[in-house]
Design a protein around this motif. Sequence first.
Motif, PDB file in Angstrom:
ATOM      1  N   LYS A  84       1.198  -1.558   0.252  1.00 20.09           N
ATOM      2  CA  LYS A  84       0.355  -0.017   0.211  1.00 20.09           C
ATOM      3  C   LYS A  84       0.726   1.455  -0.616  1.00 20.09           C
ATOM      4  O   LYS A  84       0.225   2.240  -0.374  1.00 20.09           O
ATOM      5  N   SER A  85       2.251   1.231   0.790  1.00 23.97           N
ATOM      6  CA  SER A  85       3.167   2.174   1.040  1.00 23.97           C
ATOM      7  C   SER A  85       3.869   2.300  -0.499  1.00 23.97           C
ATOM      8  O   SER A  85       4.691   3.059  -0.338  1.00 23.97           O
ATOM      9  N   TYR A 158      -7.845  -3.513  -4.836  1.00 25.91           N
ATOM     10  CA  TYR A 158      -7.331  -2.599  -4.502  1.00 25.91           C
ATOM     11  C   TYR A 158      -7.237  -3.012  -6.488  1.00 25.91           C
ATOM     12  O   TYR A 158      -7.123  -3.549  -7.326  1.00 25.91           O
ATOM     13  N   GLN A 159      -7.239  -1.880  -7.330  1.00 32.40           N
ATOM     14  CA  GLN A 159      -6.779  -1.446  -9.077  1.00 32.40           C
ATOM     15  C   GLN A 159      -5.175  -1.903  -9.353  1.00 32.40           C
ATOM     16  O   GLN A 159      -4.780  -0.830  -9.240  1.00 32.40           O
ATOM     17  N   ILE A 160      -4.688  -3.088  -9.911  1.00 31.45           N
ATOM     18  CA  ILE A 160      -3.280  -3.163 -10.069  1.00 31.45           C
ATOM     19  C   ILE A 160      -3.478  -3.432 -11.540  1.00 31.45           C
ATOM     20  O   ILE A 160      -4.373  -4.301 -11.944  1.00 31.45           O
ATOM     21  N   GLY A 211     -19.359   4.892   3.183  1.00 29.25           N
ATOM     22  CA  GLY A 211     -18.959   3.501   4.001  1.00 29.25           C
ATOM     23  C   GLY A 211     -18.138   2.467   3.083  1.00 29.25           C
ATOM     24  O   GLY A 211     -18.138   1.568   3.587  1.00 29.25           O
ATOM     25  N   GLU A 212     -17.278   3.235   1.976  1.00 29.18           N
ATOM     26  CA  GLU A 212     -16.525   1.627   1.611  1.00 29.18           C
ATOM     27  C   GLU A 212     -15.507   1.687   1.451  1.00 29.18           C
ATOM     28  O   GLU A 212     -14.795   3.198   2.540  1.00 29.18           O
ATOM     29  N   GLU A 213     -14.242   1.044   2.033  1.00 25.90           N
ATOM     30  CA  GLU A 213     -12.987   1.028   2.147  1.00 25.90           C
ATOM     31  C   GLU A 213     -12.316   2.371   1.763  1.00 25.90           C
ATOM     32  O   GLU A 213     -12.633   2.161   0.832  1.00 25.90           O
ATOM     33  N   GLU A 214     -11.222   2.780   2.026  1.00 24.51           N
ATOM     34  CA  GLU A 214     -10.433   3.142   1.390  1.00 24.51           C
ATOM     35  C   GLU A 214      -9.629   2.136  -0.140  1.00 24.51           C
ATOM     36  O   GLU A 214      -9.220   1.137   0.797  1.00 24.51           O
TER      37      GLU A 214
END
Length: 244
Positions: A84-85, A158-160, A211-214
């Motif tokens: 993530k970082s 996550y979009q990768i 309300g969705e996750e980051e």
Amino acid sequence: MYISISVKPACVIPLRVSARMANVIYLQDLQLYNGQLYADKYSRIFAVRDISSKTADEKFTFAVDGTLFSSISCLQPVLGQLRKSSRVHELVTVAGCVTHVDEETAFAWPACGKCDNDLLCEVDESIYLCQSCSGPAQVYTKMSLEVFISCPGLPHHYQIRVKLQQSSISSLLPSTQNDGKGYEMSSVLNKDVGPLHCVVLKARTIPFKNGEEESMQFTLQEIPSWECKLQLQLQEINEMFLED
């Protein structure tokens, strides 16, 4: 660990290096500014060679002991996993399953097998002349493809996106075409890719919403193994000379 170096336009790059004919390079008189290394007009770049070997452009090479040259040439890149970082320009390793294909990036074209140029003239069916080589071309097919993957260890939302190298594209495609008309995009879905060496081109955080996750959006570009090795070899050779 690796070191990133920004090469300014004024820096002279030997043909042997720019043509990717050097497995190991040596950089001299780099500029350190705000924690970043730069190669400028005062810097020098050499292709490192075994002292026992001879070359026509010796003034652009740096000769080292054969044992040292062999040990550096055999280095293999060890990169951290995408996380993530991870930030732009970071080198990472990524592996996962293809979940989606960007069809607009899926295409192929003929290229010269000698100089890798695509400036070809078709003089007859499947017969080409290369404008760069000024002669008949042994043609091969270059391919472009970008895919979205789901990576173990990262949230599924996550979009990768990964821009793949030719070898990775070939490994994903079926061994036979569909009646010579190309490939169905569905033929690469749910296939595993990697581990791949990549550079992070874009990294964007998608904030919380309803309300969705980051979430995170990454755009990666696969790079050849030699580029990763070059980073590690640079660090290793500098450390060895500093010890002396």
